[in-house]
Every structure is written in structure tokens, then in C-alpha cells.
Enzyme design. Structure first.
Site, PDB file in Angstrom:
ATOM      1  N   SER A   1      12.183   1.687 -37.417  1.00 41.95           N
ATOM      2  CA  SER A   1      11.478   0.341 -37.873  1.00 41.95           C
ATOM      3  C   SER A   1      12.475  -0.040 -39.320  1.00 41.95           C
ATOM      4  O   SER A   1      12.720   0.792 -40.037  1.00 41.95           O
ATOM      5  CB  SER A   1      10.155   0.416 -38.668  1.00 41.95           C
TER       6      SER A   1
ATOM      7  N   LYS B   1      11.856   6.502 -30.846  1.00 45.77           N
ATOM      8  CA  LYS B   1      11.919   5.198 -30.593  1.00 45.77           C
ATOM      9  C   LYS B   1      13.147   4.699 -31.440  1.00 45.77           C
ATOM     10  O   LYS B   1      13.242   5.046 -32.680  1.00 45.77           O
ATOM     11  CB  LYS B   1      10.745   4.206 -31.041  1.00 45.77           C
TER      12      LYS B   1
HETATM   13  C1  LIG Z   1       4.840  -8.044 -35.431  1.00 42.79           C
HETATM   14  C2  LIG Z   1       5.410  -7.015 -35.030  1.00 42.79           C
HETATM   15  C3  LIG Z   1       5.000  -5.748 -35.411  1.00 42.79           C
HETATM   16  C4  LIG Z   1       5.704  -4.405 -34.903  1.00 42.79           C
HETATM   17  N1  LIG Z   1       5.183  -3.365 -35.373  1.00 42.79           N
HETATM   18  C5  LIG Z   1       5.830  -2.279 -34.707  1.00 42.79           C
HETATM   19  C6  LIG Z   1       5.448  -0.947 -35.310  1.00 42.79           C
HETATM   20  O1  LIG Z   1       4.321  -0.777 -35.900  1.00 42.79           O
HETATM   21  N2  LIG Z   1       5.867   0.261 -34.672  1.00 42.79           N
HETATM   22  C7  LIG Z   1       6.956   0.020 -33.566  1.00 42.79           C
HETATM   23  O2  LIG Z   1       7.459   1.237 -33.259  1.00 42.79           O
HETATM   24  N3  LIG Z   1       7.411  -1.237 -33.282  1.00 42.79           N
HETATM   25  C8  LIG Z   1       6.705  -2.288 -33.991  1.00 42.79           C
HETATM   26  N4  LIG Z   1       7.196  -3.571 -33.489  1.00 42.79           N
HETATM   27  C9  LIG Z   1       8.311  -3.514 -32.505  1.00 42.79           C
HETATM   28  C10 LIG Z   1       7.818  -3.645 -30.978  1.00 42.79           C
HETATM   29  O3  LIG Z   1       7.249  -2.719 -30.421  1.00 42.79           O
HETATM   30  C11 LIG Z   1       9.008  -3.913 -30.087  1.00 42.79           C
HETATM   31  O4  LIG Z   1       9.516  -2.788 -29.963  1.00 42.79           O
HETATM   32  C12 LIG Z   1       9.881  -5.064 -30.412  1.00 42.79           C
HETATM   33  O5  LIG Z   1       9.189  -6.137 -30.948  1.00 42.79           O
HETATM   34  C13 LIG Z   1      10.708  -5.440 -29.434  1.00 42.79           C
HETATM   35  O6  LIG Z   1      10.173  -5.917 -28.309  1.00 42.79           O
HETATM   36  P1  LIG Z   1       9.759  -7.513 -28.160  1.00 42.79           P
HETATM   37  O7  LIG Z   1      10.928  -8.280 -27.918  1.00 42.79           O
HETATM   38  O8  LIG Z   1       9.027  -7.582 -26.658  1.00 42.79           O
HETATM   39  O9  LIG Z   1       8.708  -8.066 -29.345  1.00 42.79           O
HETATM   40  C14 LIG Z   1       6.379  -4.861 -34.031  1.00 42.79           C
HETATM   41  C15 LIG Z   1       6.982  -5.805 -33.574  1.00 42.79           C
HETATM   42  C16 LIG Z   1       6.706  -6.979 -33.864  1.00 42.79           C
HETATM   43  C17 LIG Z   1       6.770  -8.375 -33.346  1.00 42.79           C
END
Ligand SMILES: Cc1cc2nc3c(=O)[nH]c(=O)nc-3n(C[C@H](O)[C@H](O)[C@H](O)COP(=O)(O)O)c2cc1C
Length: 338
Positions: free
Chosen positions: A187, A223
Site C-alpha cells: 500500500s 500482495k
Molecule cells: C479506495 C480504495 C481502497 C483500497 N484499500 C486497500 C486496502 O486496504 N488493502 C489493499 O491491499 N488494497 C487496497 N486497495 C487496492 C485494491 O485492492 C486493488 O488492488 C487496486 O485498487 C487495483 O484494482 P482495481 O484497479 O480493480 O481497483 C484499495 C483500492 C481503493 C480504490
């Protein structure tokens, strides 16, 4: 009209008229309430995709599309996610200590790019509260019939040198509820967290967790960020393989904001369509350099982007930003198109 068209025409405009985090809480509150109401769960069932079973880590998934971490950080709506037809859910990131996260606003929408930037900073209830919630869900008999992953991270106030103890605390409290556990070291919104991807630090963290995991034998995944160099990635894969890691989640959000006009840019991690190519590249690189199974996350928002990740070698997929833009019809659209 398809469910995704209905969502885009009638539901998304209402949600998008609200600030992003308000819309998020509203949606989550509805799903949390629905989780207690059998008739509401039956209504959500209308979005179920056809079955497309898959077995990985010895776990049976009804279909390969899961909810990515961060949507339901505190695990408040598990029955609703299952009713909507997700093949699995990943809750978290949960940290050892409850924390409020960064000041608001901290989520930003980019509809033209179908992207989000967030700098939430692991706002969550803390591992003990989440564990109590999951225990009560299990006792109530409403535990979902799909696999549940639990994603853990480091509390902000814990110094990075003591990271392993912080993860261990969450791991001990939460493992009994997890079909798999994810170590989030990627993150961008917790200072220094990504340094845990470095060789020595990752090795120490993974060893400590695996030592604790000897009795529970849960699949442990790592991750990773999409901003790593290929040489770093190879090192991470070697460390994971040496320490019996079950798989990789690729990828988290990116710090590369090239797709966002400078005037609109915000600090944080970028997700959604601009991340699609980069995360697919990572899936390809991982499957080329190791035999570790990959759960792909990044810019999956329809059949083409889902197929791209599977063709790159991913075993399972996760959606977050695509679900915000496309709504609950997305799962059926993807599963039918695969
Ligand atoms: C608002 C938001 C909060 C997120 N919080 C976390 C989190 O707490 N832990 C984590 O591993 N990934 C978190 N992510 C990442 C997502 O799990 C994902 O890996 C990332 O957004 C890429 O996927 P996407 O393009 O489908 O959104 C977050 C993403 C967003 C947009």
C-alpha cells in the site's frame, strides 16, 4: 437493458453526485443492512453470475472473480457480497491497532479515465474488533458459502523495524476465520510500508508469519506493488518460494499518475483503467519467473481486461474500481464472457 447499463444510467449518477467516500459508506451501509435481511439477500441474488468453479490452494471457488481488499475493510457485509455472486471476498486491510487513516478528502474519482486515487491510509476497526465481528457472524449461522481472504497490514504507529510483530498480532487474531491470509506490503499510503518488499525485510516478515502458521497451515499470499523494478520482483518471488508462500496478489495501486492531468492530480495510489496494462505486465512477469499462482488485481472492468489477466497466467481475479464504475452486473458480464 443490461444490469451494467441500468447501473450506469440510474444508480451511478446518484452515487457519483456524492463525495466518493460518502458514496462508499452509503453503499456499504446498504449492503451491511441487506446482510441481515433474507429478502434483501434474495434480491441481490438476481446479480449472480453462472457457476464457473475453480480450485486453488485446495480451496473451492464458485467462480474466479473476487472482491479486492479495501472495499469491505472491516468485514461488515460478507453475506451480501456472497449474494451478489462474488467467487470470493478479501476483507481488510486490517491492522493490529484500530486507526482513523488520513484526513479527508482521501478518495478522488476520475470518470474520464475510469480511475480512482486513494490515500485512505488503512482506516480500519483493528484486528480484535474485526475478529469479534467475524466470530459473531459465524455463530449467527450467516457465514458466507464462499472463500474469505483476510488482508493484514502494519499499524501506522508501529515502527517499521517492528512490523513483523504487528502483522503477527493480526494474524493470530484473524487466521481462524481466513481461507487465505494476505500480507499487504504494497500500500502506498502507510509510510515505509513498501520497504517491506525489500529482500531482508520481506524475508524476516514472511519467516515470522510462517513460523506462527505451522499449526494453522493457512495459505499465505503476498500482495505486491506495480511500481517495482523487475530485478526487485525476481528477488521477491525467490523469497516467497523459499518460504512456502502460496501465491502472489498482483497488483496494488500505482504511484505512476501519468494518466491523470497534472491539474487534477492528487497524492495516493491510482487504480482502475490506467493500471490495467501495468498489472497485466506484472502477472506475465511473475508467471514467467516462478510457479507461484497469481491473483490478478488492477483495472479489471470487463471481459477483455479479465481475459487479458487470465491469458497473462492469473488463476483468479479481483475487482475494485471496475465495480465502482460498472456496478453489480459486472460479475455476470465477465463470467459469461470468459
Ligand atoms: C479506495 C480504495 C481502497 C483500497 N484499500 C486497500 C486496502 O486496504 N488493502 C489493499 O491491499 N488494497 C487496497 N486497495 C487496492 C485494491 O485492492 C486493488 O488492488 C487496486 O485498487 C487495483 O484494482 P482495481 O484497479 O480493480 O481497483 C484499495 C483500492 C481503493 C480504490
Amino acid at each position: 437493458m443490461s444490469a451494467t447499463d441500468t447501473y450506469a444510467r440510474f444508480v451511478r449518477p446518484i452515487l457519483f453526485s456524492l463525495p466518493p467516500e460518502t458514496a462508499h459508506h452509503l453503499a456499504l451501509r446498504c449492503l451491511r443492512a441487506a446482510s441481515h435481511l433474507p429478502f434483501a439477500l434474495r434480491a441481490l441474488h438476481s446479480f449472480q453470475p453462472p457457476a464457473r468453479p475453480k480450485t486453488l490452494f485446495g480451496i473451492n471457488f464458485p467462480n474466479p472473480i473476487g472482491l479486492a481488499a479495501g472495499f469491505d475493510k472491516n468485514g461488515v457485509a460478507l453475506p451480501a457480497w456472497a449474494a451478489l455472486g462474488f467467487g470470493f471476498i478479501e476483507i481488510g486491510t486490517v491492522t493490529a491497532k484500530a486507526q482513523a487513516g488520513n484526513p479527508r478528502p482521501r478518495i478522488f474519482r476520475y470518470p474520464q479515465q475510469e480511475a480512482l486515487i486513494n490515500r485512505l491510509g488503512f482506516n480500519n476497526d483493528g484486528a480484535d474488533v474485526v475478529a469479534a465481528r467475524l466470530r459473531s457472524l459465524r455463530r449467527s449461522g450467516r457465514w458466507p458459502g464462499i472463500p474469505v481472504g483476510i488482508n493484514i497490514g502494519k499499524s501506522k504507529i508501529t515502527p517499521i523495524e517492528e512490523a513483523a510483530d504487528d502483522y503477527l498480532l493480526s494474524f493470530r487474531l484473524l487466521r481462524e476465520f481466513a481461507d487465505y491470509v494476505v500480507l499487504n506490503v504494497s500500500s502506498p499510503n502507510t509510510p515505509d510500508l513498501r520497504t517491506l518488499q525489500g529482500h531482508g525485510a520481506l524475508d524476516r516478515l514472511v519467516r515470522a508469519v510462517q513460523k506462527e502458521n505451522q499449526a494453522s497451515r493457512k495459505p499465505i499470499l503476498v500482495k505486491i506493488a506495480p511500481d517495482l523494478l523487475l530485478s526487485d520482483l525476481e528477488q521477491i518471488l525467490a523469497t516467497c518460494e523459499e518460504n512456502g508462500i502460496a501465491g502472489i496478489i498482483a497488483t496494488n495501486t500505482t504511484l505512476d499518475h501519468a494518466a491523470i492531468p497534472t491539474a487534477l492530480d492528487q497524492a495516493g495510489g491510482l487504480s482502475g483503467r490506467p493500471l490495467r496494462g501495468k498489472s497485466a505486465e506484472f502477472v506475465r512477469a511473475i508467471t514467467a519467473h516462478s510457479r507461484l499462482p497469481v491473483i490478478a488485481s488492477g483495472g479489471i472492468s470487463g471481459v477483455a481486461s479479465a481475459k487479458e489477466k487470465l491469458e497473462a497466467g492469473a488463476q483468479l481475479l479481483q475487482v475494485y474500481t471496475g465495480y465502482v464504475y460498472r456496478g453489480p452486473g459486472l460479475l455476470r458480464e465477465i463470467v459469461q464472457g470468459l
